[in-house]
Scaffold this motif. Structure first.
Motif, mmCIF file in Angstrom:
data_model
loop_
_atom_site.group_PDB
_atom_site.id
_atom_site.type_symbol
_atom_site.label_atom_id
_atom_site.label_comp_id
_atom_site.label_asym_id
_atom_site.label_seq_id
_atom_site.Cartn_x
_atom_site.Cartn_y
_atom_site.Cartn_z
ATOM 1 N N THR A 204 0.868 -1.175 -0.061
ATOM 2 C CA THR A 204 0.055 0.175 0.118
ATOM 3 C C THR A 204 0.897 1.137 0.001
ATOM 4 O OG1 THR A 204 -1.725 -1.098 1.073
ATOM 5 C CG2 THR A 204 -1.671 1.221 1.240
ATOM 6 N N PRO A 205 0.684 2.162 -1.099
ATOM 7 C CA PRO A 205 1.691 3.176 -1.185
ATOM 8 C C PRO A 205 1.656 4.279 0.150
ATOM 9 C CG PRO A 205 -0.269 3.543 -2.667
ATOM 10 C CD PRO A 205 -0.136 2.068 -1.960
ATOM 11 N N VAL A 206 2.563 4.685 0.521
ATOM 12 C CA VAL A 206 2.697 6.068 1.490
ATOM 13 C C VAL A 206 2.240 7.149 0.612
ATOM 14 C CG1 VAL A 206 4.082 7.014 3.254
ATOM 15 C CG2 VAL A 206 3.874 4.509 3.051
ATOM 16 N N GLY A 207 1.629 8.177 1.551
ATOM 17 C CA GLY A 207 1.438 9.309 0.892
ATOM 18 C C GLY A 207 -0.090 10.065 1.227
ATOM 19 N N HIS A 208 -0.478 11.083 0.546
ATOM 20 C CA HIS A 208 -1.477 11.675 0.355
ATOM 21 C C HIS A 208 -2.199 11.848 -0.853
ATOM 22 C CE1 HIS A 208 0.176 13.936 4.102
ATOM 23 N NE2 HIS A 208 1.214 13.935 3.223
#
Length: 175
Positions: free
Chosen positions: A44-48
């Motif tokens: 799951t990608p980290v970010g906004h």
């Protein structure tokens, strides 16, 4: 504006989704959170990320209460995951000549699905596709891992969708 924060729990694919003072258990990708997402890595990608729209399966559920733009899916809706294809990380009509995911699933995971604004403006080939906020599968005493998405139980998803707007952002794994 009501934003969503997703944090990891012990156990690679378990997380918590925080919104407006409430906390819901959520499922994450089988590889947990990843800083550099790649197609097929299970992370799951980290970010906004923006919540693009709500897609729902009208033969199983009515459109839930939400301020997000909403539209029904159909049996011929898919999502291209072939990184070399011009439609990579985009909704397509099935049958499609390249690899893609079917949105009209028998298991109900995409009965409610929100595409996240990940790798879509611009699309980078191989950087990951079909990163969604969708319904979770129950597994043992928790929620089963996703392929890189964030997933909630149906009742929790309804509670979250009722609070979000087109301006809501989902922050995954960042303080």
């Amino acid at each position: 504006m009501t934003d969503i924060r997703v944090t990891a729990r012990p156990g690679a694919h378990q997380g918590l989704l925080h919104i407006a003072g409430d906390v819901f258990p959520c499922a994450l990708g089988r590889a947990g959170l990843v800083a550099k997402k790649r197609e097929g890595d299970g992370g799951t990608p980290v970010g906004h990320f923006a919540l693009r729209e709500l897609l729902y399966r009208p033969d199983r559920l009515e459109a839930p209460s939400t301020a997000l733009p909403s539209r029904p899916i159909a049996p011929d809706d898919g999502w291209c995951d072939a990184s070399g294809d011009p439609a990579y990380n985009r909704m397509v009509k099935l049958p499609y000549p390249a690899s893609c995911e079917t949105l009209w699933r028998p298991d109900g995971l995409y009965d409610l699905v929100v595409p996240l604004g990940y790798n879509d403006d611009p699309v980078v080939p191989g950087a990951g596709s079909a990163i969604f906020f969708h319904l979770a599968k129950e597994e043992g005493d928790g929620l089963g891992a996703t392929e890189g998405c964030v997933a909630l139980r149906l009742a929790d998803m309804h509670a979250v969708l009722a609070r979000v707007t087109p301006q809501t952002r989902m922050t995954i794994g960042l303080a």
